[in-house]
Write an enzyme that holds these catalytic residues in place. Structure first.
Site, PDB file in Angstrom:
ATOM      1  N   ASN A  10       0.926  -1.224  -0.436  1.00 41.70           N
ATOM      2  CA  ASN A  10      -0.567  -0.186  -0.286  1.00 41.70           C
ATOM      3  C   ASN A  10       0.540   1.259   0.032  1.00 41.70           C
ATOM      4  OD1 ASN A  10      -1.367   2.189   0.885  1.00 41.70           O
ATOM      5  ND2 ASN A  10      -2.730   0.580   1.797  1.00 41.70           N
ATOM      6  N   HIS A  13       0.956   5.824   2.080  1.00 40.63           N
ATOM      7  CA  HIS A  13       1.512   7.080   3.041  1.00 40.63           C
ATOM      8  C   HIS A  13       2.852   7.805   2.013  1.00 40.63           C
ATOM      9  CE1 HIS A  13      -1.429   7.326   5.334  1.00 40.63           C
ATOM     10  NE2 HIS A  13      -1.297   5.704   5.691  1.00 40.63           N
ATOM     11  N   HIS A  46      -5.316   3.730  -2.212  1.00 37.32           N
ATOM     12  CA  HIS A  46      -7.096   4.245  -1.020  1.00 37.32           C
ATOM     13  C   HIS A  46      -6.951   5.286  -1.595  1.00 37.32           C
ATOM     14  CE1 HIS A  46      -9.704   4.441   2.756  1.00 37.32           C
ATOM     15  NE2 HIS A  46     -10.214   4.733   1.642  1.00 37.32           N
ATOM     16  N   ARG A  48      -9.393   8.316  -1.489  1.00 34.30           N
ATOM     17  CA  ARG A  48     -10.429   8.939  -0.023  1.00 34.30           C
ATOM     18  C   ARG A  48     -11.056  10.280   0.174  1.00 34.30           C
ATOM     19  NH1 ARG A  48      -9.186   6.382   5.339  1.00 34.30           N
ATOM     20  NH2 ARG A  48     -10.943   7.560   5.895  1.00 34.30           N
ATOM     21  N   ARG A  52      -6.898  13.039   1.529  1.00 36.14           N
ATOM     22  CA  ARG A  52      -6.065  13.163   2.039  1.00 36.14           C
ATOM     23  C   ARG A  52      -4.221  12.262   1.644  1.00 36.14           C
ATOM     24  NH1 ARG A  52      -7.805  10.172   7.665  1.00 36.14           N
ATOM     25  NH2 ARG A  52      -9.491  11.083   7.071  1.00 36.14           N
ATOM     26  N   GLU A  73      -8.613   0.750  -3.526  1.00 35.08           N
ATOM     27  CA  GLU A  73      -9.555   0.414  -1.878  1.00 35.08           C
ATOM     28  C   GLU A  73     -10.093   2.168  -1.800  1.00 35.08           C
ATOM     29  OE1 GLU A  73      -7.944   0.786   1.589  1.00 35.08           O
ATOM     30  OE2 GLU A  73      -6.428  -1.425   1.365  1.00 35.08           O
ATOM     31  N   THR A 104      -8.372   3.013   8.401  1.00 37.93           N
ATOM     32  CA  THR A 104      -9.517   2.452   8.295  1.00 37.93           C
ATOM     33  C   THR A 104      -9.755   1.666   9.302  1.00 37.93           C
ATOM     34  OG1 THR A 104      -9.364   2.391   6.148  1.00 37.93           O
ATOM     35  CG2 THR A 104     -10.847   1.302   7.362  1.00 37.93           C
ATOM     36  N   GLU A 154     -10.823  -8.862   2.823  1.00 36.09           N
ATOM     37  CA  GLU A 154      -9.716  -9.015   3.741  1.00 36.09           C
ATOM     38  C   GLU A 154      -9.719  -9.081   5.322  1.00 36.09           C
ATOM     39  OE1 GLU A 154      -7.474  -6.307   1.441  1.00 36.09           O
ATOM     40  OE2 GLU A 154      -6.443  -5.672   3.749  1.00 36.09           O
ATOM     41  N   HIS A 193      -3.894  -4.541   7.584  1.00 38.99           N
ATOM     42  CA  HIS A 193      -3.777  -3.118   8.425  1.00 38.99           C
ATOM     43  C   HIS A 193      -2.552  -3.827   9.684  1.00 38.99           C
ATOM     44  CE1 HIS A 193      -5.760   0.410   9.729  1.00 38.99           C
ATOM     45  NE2 HIS A 193      -6.167   0.879   9.600  1.00 38.99           N
ATOM     46  N   GLY A 215       0.958  -1.283   5.108  1.00 36.22           N
ATOM     47  CA  GLY A 215       1.462  -0.088   4.006  1.00 36.22           C
ATOM     48  C   GLY A 215       2.532   0.781   4.300  1.00 36.22           C
ATOM     49  N   HIS A 216       1.376   1.222   5.809  1.00 35.39           N
ATOM     50  CA  HIS A 216       2.195   2.516   6.738  1.00 35.39           C
ATOM     51  C   HIS A 216       3.425   2.246   7.143  1.00 35.39           C
ATOM     52  CE1 HIS A 216       2.503   5.063  10.519  1.00 35.39           C
ATOM     53  NE2 HIS A 216       2.565   5.387  10.264  1.00 35.39           N
TER      54      HIS A 216
HETATM   55  N1  PXP Z   1      -5.706  -3.567   4.059  1.00 37.97           N
HETATM   56  C1  PXP Z   1      -6.850  -2.020   3.665  1.00 37.97           C
HETATM   57  C2  PXP Z   1      -8.343  -2.419   3.559  1.00 37.97           C
HETATM   58  C3  PXP Z   1      -6.616  -0.943   4.166  1.00 37.97           C
HETATM   59  O1  PXP Z   1      -7.685   0.263   4.713  1.00 37.97           O
HETATM   60  C4  PXP Z   1      -5.397  -0.171   4.748  1.00 37.97           C
HETATM   61  C5  PXP Z   1      -4.665   0.730   5.463  1.00 37.97           C
HETATM   62  O2  PXP Z   1      -5.121   1.733   4.119  1.00 37.97           O
HETATM   63  C6  PXP Z   1      -4.242  -1.958   4.928  1.00 37.97           C
HETATM   64  C7  PXP Z   1      -4.746  -2.777   4.561  1.00 37.97           C
HETATM   65  C8  PXP Z   1      -3.123  -1.429   5.363  1.00 37.97           C
HETATM   66  O3  PXP Z   1      -2.903  -0.914   6.362  1.00 37.97           O
HETATM   67  P1  PXP Z   1      -1.688  -0.562   7.216  1.00 37.97           P
HETATM   68  O4  PXP Z   1      -0.839   0.540   5.997  1.00 37.97           O
HETATM   69  O5  PXP Z   1      -1.280  -0.360   8.693  1.00 37.97           O
HETATM   70  O6  PXP Z   1      -0.295  -1.563   6.111  1.00 37.97           O
END
Ligand code: PXP
Length: 251
Positions: A10, A13, A46, A48, A52, A73, A104, A154, A193, A215-216
């Site tokens: 992802n 960021h 994603h 949004r 953002r 997303e 999310t 998911e 997530h 992602g993050h």
């Molecule tokens: N899956 C979904 C559906 C999400 O909304 C997110 C965050 O955008 C992620 C995975 C990835 O989460 P993270 O950025 O915490 O790894």
């Protein structure tokens, strides 16, 4: 059942950092290409409602230049549906979205929002877009997802990552049970997530899980070790967890 576990990176960021200055650097599309070289199997972004991080232009450029499948997303709104139908990404992952949340929070209430989700899922599927629903590891939500005709669920791993000790173990058990039930429900199982180097292995070890979206942590870790190194390390932890689990099952 194949034991391949895909990694979806992802890149939201990267766009968050770019947007902090309003210019073009760092470019999430460049990050997506680096992710591909480092072993990602897909890219997740994603879009949004408040834009953002990822912008409409980013989605357009990703669709034009990516070799990897894009998992878009999106909230189940008319605006996002139009955008998804226009671009035709490989998959659309429907997530709940609140303007004031930082990320999310919680999964989609598929059971409660069934009627409103029905036309969105149908329109995406009619266009040939694989539909994923981001849900808590809750049997009620999984059954509703199957009934709705989703291709994928998911599972939300955010709570598992935030909790500690027995609470984390209990949440992991809920994720394992939910993942196991997806076979009978005819759903492909993904998870994501909040996953980090410390939390990824127990989730990667679940045989029904086919894809992790992360992602993050990867983008944050890239500050210290570079994106390529962060992704390669995550990939190798995922592969090790999978290989170890396979060995334990056959022992
Ligand atoms: N899956 C979904 C559906 C999400 O909304 C997110 C965050 O955008 C992620 C995975 C990835 O989460 P993270 O950025 O915490 O790894």
């Amino acid at each position: 059942m194949s034991n391949t576990l895909r990694l979806g990176v992802n890149i939201d960021h990267v766009a968050t950092i770019r947007n902090a200055r309003g210019g073009v650097h760092p470019d999430p599309v460049h990050a997506a290409k680096l992710a591909e070289k480092a072993g990602a199997d897909g890219i997740t972004a994603h879009l949004r409602e408040d834009r953002r991080h990822i912008s409409d232009g980013d989605i357009e450029r990703l669709m034009d230049s990516l070799e990897l499948p894009l998992n878009l997303e999106m909230a189940a709104t008319d605006e996002m549906l139009m955008i998804a139908l226009r671009h035709g990404p490989h998959a659309a992952c429907i997530v709940p979205e609140k303007r004031e949340e930082r990320t999310t929070e919680g999964g989609l209430d598929v059971a409660g929002g069934f009627k409103a989700l029905e036309p969105v899922v149908k329109a995406l599927k009619d266009k040939g877009i694989r539909v994923s629903l981001f849900v808590e590891p809750d049997p009620k939500q999984l059954e509703a997802s199957a009934k709705l005709g989703a291709d994928i669920v998911e599972l939300h791993t955010g709570r598992y990552c935030e909790l500690e000790g027995d609470d984390r173990a209990n949440e992991l058990k809920r994720i394992i049970d939910a993942a196991q039930s997806t076979d009978d429900l005819g759903l492909e199982c993904h998870a994501g997530h909040g996953l980090t180097f410390d939390t990824v292995m127990p989730v990667a070890a679940i045989p029904n899980v086919m894809e992790l979206n992360i992602g993050h942590f990867l983008i944050g870790e890239a500050i210290f070790s570079g994106l390529d190194s962060a992704i390669r390390r995550m990939r190798s932890l995922m592969d090790k967890a999978r290989t170890d689990a396979r060995g334990e099952r056959s022992a």
